[in-house]
Every structure is written in structure tokens, then in C-alpha cells.
Scaffold this active site. Structure first.
Site, PDB file in Angstrom:
ATOM      1  N   SER A   1     -10.040  -1.858   6.930  1.00 39.95           N
ATOM      2  CA  SER A   1      -9.344  -1.560   5.677  1.00 39.95           C
ATOM      3  C   SER A   1      -8.782  -2.760   4.937  1.00 39.95           C
ATOM      4  O   SER A   1      -8.339  -2.629   3.795  1.00 39.95           O
ATOM      5  CB  SER A   1      -8.212  -0.562   5.930  1.00 39.95           C
ATOM      6  OG  SER A   1      -8.742   0.689   6.281  1.00 39.95           O
TER       7      SER A   1
ATOM      8  N   LYS B   1       0.834  -1.201   0.000  1.00 38.64           N
ATOM      9  CA  LYS B   1       0.000   0.000   0.000  1.00 38.64           C
ATOM     10  C   LYS B   1       0.871   1.254   0.000  1.00 38.64           C
ATOM     11  O   LYS B   1       1.975   1.258   0.547  1.00 38.64           O
ATOM     12  CB  LYS B   1      -0.899   0.018   1.244  1.00 38.64           C
ATOM     13  CG  LYS B   1      -1.928  -1.066   1.303  1.00 38.64           C
ATOM     14  CD  LYS B   1      -2.655  -1.088   2.639  1.00 38.64           C
ATOM     15  CE  LYS B   1      -3.475   0.154   2.904  1.00 38.64           C
ATOM     16  NZ  LYS B   1      -4.359  -0.001   4.086  1.00 38.64           N
TER      17      LYS B   1
ATOM     18  N   SER C   1      -9.114   0.855   3.161  1.00 39.23           N
ATOM     19  CA  SER C   1      -8.080   1.605   2.473  1.00 39.23           C
ATOM     20  C   SER C   1      -7.130   0.734   1.651  1.00 39.23           C
ATOM     21  O   SER C   1      -6.307   1.249   0.891  1.00 39.23           O
ATOM     22  CB  SER C   1      -7.250   2.405   3.491  1.00 39.23           C
ATOM     23  OG  SER C   1      -6.559   1.549   4.377  1.00 39.23           O
TER      24      SER C   1
END
Length: 449
Positions: A173, A74, A149
Site C-alpha cells: 500500500s 491517510k 491504499s
């Protein structure tokens, strides 16, 4: 054509049936072909060199649990030689000179890093849209969100751009994008992954630390493989490869569609979400578990208390130009800056009490089952057309069952169980109040047979 299973790929690499160079080239081509997905925000320029080095190490038998296997991280994690944007136009984007602790851990296990994937600004939201790069889209419907996320990670795994991916989960997330993209998404208990607690188990307010690292994968075995690598020890994969999933019966599973956000928002399930929930419960019952309604009562002050703790860190972010922040981050950052230390400490203390009550109630059962999400994945742009409060409300209405697990510091998993008429995957969430990740992975293995 390479297999979907990361475990099979890992074993083929170990046997020399494929090379890391072949595999890396395949995935880099996939990334190039699917730029419209918006999953990647940066592609490594040294991936093929890293794959060649992995092949040479393989010859010397210098291998880790994921040796030669491509993956990505990420854009919230520093990766040496790559910029980190945190999904924000309001901060500098320096090229990292050292790895985040999780990156360092998995690099030691032999992964080949293909790049960085899309996130919402500062990882705040249940979508992966920001003002820096194009949004991450759902591989099953490009008009829809891949969640957040870890949305770029989930889209990349689901679309076959990487075989598996490490995510992070501070309010859902990992589980939100896993549910949106038809993957296994495991949120481990706090401390299960050592790199998550290098600076302790509580945040500066004394509240439970919310964010942990967890795997996104196509199946339970791949999730167990990645979790073992993230921890640096073999446990969950051998557990699943043994007879444990087959022997696991007669669990007391309590189910509920009750959410702690109901005190302030209208929380309702779409037809697709209810169908998936019922189908998941039916599968669990078919595995000879005792499935029954759970009587749960949640604190009415949870929504405000959680929001206070969740957004407190925004006030300390070194922003260059506040006007370049997205509406949600800008508004909640100002609110965080306006609160007193006493108010923050009270919220942290109260959240600890609420967490203890969650665990007390859930512990009457071996597992708590909830819907994963309350609807199908929203359209791109769904959240960001109005005020920060409206954005936050819409997020809570889509994800009413995830943040409570982070607050309680326990483990949870989302498992795909149905597909809608339009081809969208739908999932169920299972929570282990005793933080038994092996139990959750075994149930996932049962349900995916």
C-alpha cells in the site's frame, strides 16, 4: 515557487528563509486548486493556526526533524479533531479525540497537518476508490488510478499538494501508489518504525503482522528524512548524506519476474512494465553491481493462505449496515466470518512457514529485484465492475510482487526508472532480505542520479 525537495524546505524553514505560514498557505492553495484529483477527503480548518504556532516555536528554537513542514495522513489514521471514515459508508465516522500513534510521533516532530487523504475501504485495495468520497486520481492521467491504499497520499505528494507523506503498507500500500505516481515508496521491515509494533509482531492468528508505516517522497533523501522522523532518531538521512551511496558497489542482485500468485492467476508483464524492469536492471549494472537471474520457487498455496490471513480482521469490524459495504469488503467479510478458528490458525501457521521460505531463497542475494507493477496504472473503476473474486484477481495481476514482502516482514522499495510515451512513470522494486533500509535508500539515491 517553492522547491520540490522536502529536505530543502525543512532547511529553509530552519534558517528562517521561509515561514511555515507561507508554506502552509501555498499548499492549502494547491489543495483548493486541485480538488479534481480527489486526493484529500478532509482539509484541516486549523492548519494556518498550527503553522503560526510552528513559526513561534521556531523563534524559541523548539523544533523537531520536520518542524513547520506541512503533510497529511491517510484516512485510516485518527487525527485529533478530524473525522475518520476508513473509506467505508457502512460504519460511523467519529471525530477523533486523540491521535493515532504515528500521527502523535510526527506531530512531535513539528509537522503541520493539512488534512486526511483518500483510501480504499478499510485500506484493502490497490486503488483508492470507495463509496464515501470521489476516487483519488493519478496526477499524470486523471482517468487512471493513483494506486492504494496510500493512493491519496501519493497523489498529493506527486501533484505538489504536500511535500512528502507517511503511508502504510499491508500488502503493497506504499509501493503500489508510489509506483503509480512516480515516487520513492519504502516499505520498512516490521518493527523498524516503533509505532507499528506497540501491540506486538504477530497478528491474532500468530501470523506475521503485515502492515507497517513507510514514507512516500520525491527522492531518497526525503524518504530518509521522513523515515528518521517516523522512528524518532537520526540514522538514514546522515547515512545518505555521507559517502555511503557513492561507495556502494559490487552487490549481488538477483532478478526475477516470478510471482507467488502464478499458481492461480495469469501473471504477465505489459510492454511498459517489462521495459521499466529491464531499464532498472541496466541502471543497477551501470553502478557496478552484479546483476543475475534468481532461481526462485514459490509455494503454490500462497494465494489462498495470504487471502485468509489478509482478510481475517474484516469479521470483527463493527458494521452498521452491511449493504453499504463495497462488494469486495462485503464478500470477504462474510467468508472470514464463516471460517473456523482452526482454519484461521492453520492459515497463520502456514503463512509463517511460507515467509521463512521466502527469506531463505532471497537470502542467497544481497538484493532481489522484481518489476514494481505488472502494467501501467489501471483506469478508475477497473476493479469494481464485477464480483469480489474478479476484483481481487485484477488486483493481484496488477500487483503480483508486493504482498510477499509484507509476509516476509522484510524491507522493499520502489524506484521510478522510466516514463512511458504517454508520460506515465514506471518503477522497479528492490527487496532487502536482510531488512537493510539504508541499503535500499542508497540504491535509490544511486539510481536517481
Amino acid at each position: 515557487m517553492f522547491p520540490t525537495s522536502a529536505l530543502k524546505l525543512r532547511d529553509d524553514l530552519a534558517r528562517g528563509e521561509i515561514s511555515s505560514r507561507e508554506l502552509t498557505e501555498h499548499y492549502l492553495n494547491r489543495i483548493e486548486q486541485h480538488q479534481d484529483l480527489g486526493a484529500f477527503v478532509h482539509v484541516a480548518d486549523d492548519a494556518m493556526a498550527a503553522a503560526a504556532a510552528a513559526d513561534e516555536a521556531q523563534v524559541r528554537s523548539e523544533t523537531g526533524r520536520l518542524h513547520g513542514l506541512p503533510t497529511a495522513f491517510k484516512d485510516l489514521n485518527d487525527v485529533t479533531g478530524m473525522p475518520t471514515t476508513y473509506g467505508s459508508a457502512a460504519i460511523d465516522h467519529p471525530v477523533a479525540t486523540r491521535d493515532h500513534s504515528l500521527v502523535e510521533r510526527l506531530r512531535a516532530e513539528g509537522v503541520v497537518i493539512l488534512g486526511k487523504t483518500q483510501v480504499p475501504e478499510f485500506g484493502l485495495s490497490s486503488h483508492s476508490e470507495n463509496l464515501v468520497n470521489p476516487p483519488s486520481r493519478n496526477p499524470f492521467d486523471l482517468k487512471r488510478s493513483s494506486g492504494g491504499s496510500s493512493g491519496g497520499q501519493a497523489a498529493a505528494v506527486a501533484a505538489g499538494l504536500i511535500p512528502l507523506g507517511p503511508g502504510s503498507d499491508g500488502g503493497g500500500s506504499v509501493r503500489i501508489p508510489a509506483a503509480a505516481c512516480g515516487l520513492i515508496g519504502l516499505k520498512p521491515s516490521l518493527g523498524r518504525v516503533p509505532s507499528d509494533v506497540l501491540d506486538g509482531y504477530v497478528d491474532p492468528l500468530g501470523a506475521p503482522k503485515l502492515a507497517v508505516s513507510g514514507p512516500l517522497a520525491h527522492d531518497a533523501l526525503d524518504a530518509a528524512l521522513l523515515l528518521d522522523a517516523m522512528r524518532g532518531k537520526d540514522h538514514y538521512l546522515p547515512l545518505l548524506q555521507g559517502s555511503y551511496p557513492q561507495r556502494l558497489t559490487d552487490l549481488n542482485i538477483g532478478f526475477s519476474a516470478h510471482s507467488p500468485f502464478e499458481s492461480v492467476y495469469d501473471i504477465s508483464l505489459s510492454v511498459e512494465a517489462r521495459t521499466a524492469f529491464e531499464r532498472g536492471l541496466e541502471i543497477l549494472g551501470g553502478q557496478r553491481h552484479r546483476v543475475q537471474p534468481a532461481q526462485l520457487e514459490y509455494a503454490t498455496d500462497y494465494p489462498q493462505t495470504f487471502a485468509t490471513v489478509w482478510t481475517n480482521g474484516l469479521k470483527d469490524v463493527p458494521v452498521n449496515d452491511e449493504s453499504l459495504l463495497g462488494e469486495l469488503a462485503r464478500d470477504f467479510r462474510r467468508r472470514a466470518a464463516g471460517r473456523t478458528l482452526e482454519q484461521n490458525l492453520q492459515a497463520g501457521s502456514r503463512l509463517k512457514q511460507i515467509a521463512a521460505d521466502f527469506v531463505r531463497q532471497w537470502s542467497a542475494y544481497d538484493v532481489i529485484a522484481t518489476p514494481a507493477m505488472a502494467s501501467i496504472p489501471p483506469l478508475i473503476g477497473h476493479y469494481t465492475q464485477s464480483t469480489a473474486d474478479h476484483d481481487y484477481m485484477l488486483q493481484c495481476q496488477y500487483t503480483p510482487y508486493t504482498s510477499m514482502v509484507n509476509v516476509a516482514s522484510v524491507a522493499a522499495i520502489t524506484i521510478p526508472v522510466t516514463t512511458t510515451e504517454d508520460g506515465l512513470p514506471m518503477s522497479i522494486q528492490l527487496i532487502s532480505p536482510r531488512s537493510d533500509e539504508g541499503l535500499l535508500l542508497a540504491l535509490a539515491a544511486q539510481m536517481q542520479v
